[in-house]
Write a protein that holds these residues in place. Sequence first.
Motif, PDB file in Angstrom:
ATOM      1  N   VAL A 104       0.844  -1.189   0.000  1.00 32.17           N
ATOM      2  CA  VAL A 104       0.000   0.000   0.000  1.00 32.17           C
ATOM      3  C   VAL A 104       0.882   1.243   0.000  1.00 32.17           C
ATOM      4  O   VAL A 104       1.846   1.318   0.755  1.00 32.17           O
ATOM      5  CB  VAL A 104      -0.901   0.025   1.263  1.00 32.17           C
ATOM      6  N   SER A 105       0.562   2.202  -0.863  1.00 29.10           N
ATOM      7  CA  SER A 105       1.260   3.495  -0.887  1.00 29.10           C
ATOM      8  C   SER A 105       0.219   4.583  -1.042  1.00 29.10           C
ATOM      9  O   SER A 105      -0.710   4.445  -1.837  1.00 29.10           O
ATOM     10  CB  SER A 105       2.235   3.570  -2.065  1.00 29.10           C
ATOM     11  N   PHE A 106       0.381   5.647  -0.256  1.00 29.29           N
ATOM     12  CA  PHE A 106      -0.526   6.783  -0.429  1.00 29.29           C
ATOM     13  C   PHE A 106       0.151   8.061   0.027  1.00 29.29           C
ATOM     14  O   PHE A 106       1.172   8.046   0.707  1.00 29.29           O
ATOM     15  CB  PHE A 106      -1.861   6.572   0.291  1.00 29.29           C
ATOM     16  N   VAL A 107      -0.444   9.163  -0.396  1.00 28.02           N
ATOM     17  CA  VAL A 107       0.024  10.490  -0.029  1.00 28.02           C
ATOM     18  C   VAL A 107      -1.097  11.144   0.761  1.00 28.02           C
ATOM     19  O   VAL A 107      -2.264  11.123   0.352  1.00 28.02           O
ATOM     20  CB  VAL A 107       0.372  11.333  -1.279  1.00 28.02           C
ATOM     21  N   LYS A 108      -0.734  11.719   1.903  1.00 23.23           N
ATOM     22  CA  LYS A 108      -1.699  12.444   2.744  1.00 23.23           C
ATOM     23  C   LYS A 108      -1.437  13.931   2.565  1.00 23.23           C
ATOM     24  O   LYS A 108      -0.309  14.396   2.740  1.00 23.23           O
ATOM     25  CB  LYS A 108      -1.525  12.030   4.206  1.00 23.23           C
ATOM     26  N   ARG A 109      -2.485  14.685   2.174  1.00 20.39           N
ATOM     27  CA  ARG A 109      -2.375  16.133   1.970  1.00 20.39           C
ATOM     28  C   ARG A 109      -3.284  16.835   2.975  1.00 20.39           C
ATOM     29  O   ARG A 109      -4.500  16.639   2.951  1.00 20.39           O
ATOM     30  CB  ARG A 109      -2.791  16.503   0.546  1.00 20.39           C
ATOM     31  N   TYR A 110      -2.664  17.645   3.829  1.00 20.90           N
ATOM     32  CA  TYR A 110      -3.429  18.355   4.843  1.00 20.90           C
ATOM     33  C   TYR A 110      -4.218  19.498   4.224  1.00 20.90           C
ATOM     34  O   TYR A 110      -3.766  20.151   3.291  1.00 20.90           O
ATOM     35  CB  TYR A 110      -2.493  18.895   5.928  1.00 20.90           C
ATOM     36  N   ASP A 111      -5.404  19.747   4.787  1.00 19.10           N
ATOM     37  CA  ASP A 111      -6.281  20.815   4.310  1.00 19.10           C
ATOM     38  C   ASP A 111      -6.783  21.594   5.520  1.00 19.10           C
ATOM     39  O   ASP A 111      -7.541  21.045   6.311  1.00 19.10           O
ATOM     40  CB  ASP A 111      -7.443  20.224   3.522  1.00 19.10           C
ATOM     41  N   PRO A 112      -6.361  22.815   5.709  1.00 23.76           N
ATOM     42  CA  PRO A 112      -5.454  23.572   4.849  1.00 23.76           C
ATOM     43  C   PRO A 112      -4.002  23.175   5.126  1.00 23.76           C
ATOM     44  O   PRO A 112      -3.674  22.735   6.222  1.00 23.76           O
ATOM     45  CB  PRO A 112      -5.703  25.013   5.275  1.00 23.76           C
ATOM     46  N   PRO A 113      -3.128  23.358   4.126  1.00 25.33           N
ATOM     47  CA  PRO A 113      -1.709  23.104   4.359  1.00 25.33           C
ATOM     48  C   PRO A 113      -1.135  24.174   5.293  1.00 25.33           C
ATOM     49  O   PRO A 113      -1.729  25.224   5.476  1.00 25.33           O
ATOM     50  CB  PRO A 113      -1.089  23.187   2.965  1.00 25.33           C
ATOM     51  N   GLY A 114      -0.006  23.883   5.858  1.00 24.06           N
ATOM     52  CA  GLY A 114       0.646  24.840   6.743  1.00 24.06           C
ATOM     53  C   GLY A 114       0.736  24.287   8.152  1.00 24.06           C
ATOM     54  O   GLY A 114       0.498  23.098   8.383  1.00 24.06           O
TER      55      GLY A 114
END
Length: 169
Positions: A104-114
């Motif tokens: 398993v591979s995934f990318v986690k993107r925070y919302d909002p970034p920072g």
Amino acid sequence: MNEIAYKAQNCCKRVTAAIRLEVEQPDAIRRASFQEATAMSEDLSGVWDGTYIQPGTGMVTFTATLIETGGALLGEVTEPCSNPRCPLRTHNASITGHRSGTVVSFVKRYDPPGYGFDTVHYDGVTNAEATEIDGRWRLPGTSGSFLMIRASKSAQAITTEQRAKAPTR
């Protein structure tokens, strides 16, 4: 030789090879078949409880909801803010990735970034029952371990029911 005879001859060769392999290595065939069937029959869709270890912070808990379609993963994550200077109490993030067998591979993107959080890469492996994902996360210059455990079926049912009640866009 006509086309039908040619196809029949090749078919027999494939069946003979499969029978020979079964007779010579029956345990290897059974083990491989079971692992392939288990890995692909249990998709990762559902609610997952997770933890990751962050250097300088320690263990952080999170909840992820994953949807798997044909090996593609989408999802959402909710986790408490671990930075005392962060103005948010809870972070939300989206997940995009894939699964191939048990990998398993995934990318986690925070919302909002920072707030020290942007994009995190995860690589892991599921157990044979597809109830755990164990692996490593990484950011430039740092990394750590993570573990996700599939939540109970009742938790999944509640999430599915809530999703069904949510207004569509």
